[in-house]
Motif scaffolding. Structure first.
Motif, short mmCIF file in Angstrom:
data_model
loop_
_atom_site.label_atom_id
_atom_site.label_comp_id
_atom_site.label_asym_id
_atom_site.label_seq_id
_atom_site.Cartn_x
_atom_site.Cartn_y
_atom_site.Cartn_z
N ARG A 41 0.87 -1.18 0.00
CA ARG A 41 0.00 0.00 0.00
C ARG A 41 0.90 1.22 0.00
N VAL A 42 0.73 2.08 -1.00
CA VAL A 42 1.53 3.29 -1.14
C VAL A 42 0.62 4.49 -0.87
N ALA A 43 1.05 5.34 0.05
CA ALA A 43 0.23 6.48 0.45
C ALA A 43 0.97 7.78 0.15
N SER A 44 0.22 8.76 -0.34
CA SER A 44 0.74 10.11 -0.51
C SER A 44 0.23 10.93 0.66
N VAL A 107 3.82 2.01 2.75
CA VAL A 107 4.94 2.97 2.64
C VAL A 107 4.30 4.32 2.30
N SER A 108 4.79 5.38 2.96
CA SER A 108 4.25 6.72 2.76
C SER A 108 5.28 7.61 2.10
N PHE A 109 4.82 8.41 1.17
CA PHE A 109 5.64 9.43 0.52
C PHE A 109 5.11 10.79 0.95
N SER A 110 5.93 11.52 1.72
CA SER A 110 5.52 12.85 2.18
C SER A 110 6.30 13.95 1.49
#
Length: 112
Positions: A41-44, A107-110
């Motif tokens: 799961r990829v989160a922005s 995993v989160s991309f901030s």
């Protein structure tokens, strides 16, 4: 008397072999196990992060919206993957290295 003794020995040996069987157990070999499959799961977490999700240098075809969540996979659990976001203009984000440890790993991309 010798014939009677010989008959008892033959009957005893036959009975012992019959009761003992072949000496082995009747077990089947273990079947090969399939590796467990996991999803990523990829989160922005930023309005400035959006684009296609790339895993291990390959485009998954899944688009991540700004402040959104996208799910890709399945991949074999326990492996390490590199995750990157590339927008429609070819702008590449940093790379996150993730160990797929559960049925769904996030995993989160901030930041870009």
């Amino acid at each position: 008397m010798k014939k009677f003794l010989l008959l008892i020995i033959v009957v005893s040996a036959t009975l012992a072999l019959t009761l003992a069987g072949c000496g082995g157990t009747n077990t089947q070999p273990p079947s090969p196990t399939q590796p467990a499959m996991c999803y990523l799961r990829v989160a922005s977490t930023s309005p400035n992060v959006w684009g296609y999700v790339w895993v291990n240098g390959m485009n998954t075809g899944v688009y991540l919206n700004a402040m959104g969540v996208a799910q890709v996979g399945p991949y074999s659990c326990g492996q390490q993957v590199s995750v990157q976001i590339i927008d429609e203009f070819g702008q590449q984000s940093h790379i996150e290295i993730v160990n797929l440890s559960g049925p769904i790993t996030t995993v989160s991309f901030s930041w870009w």
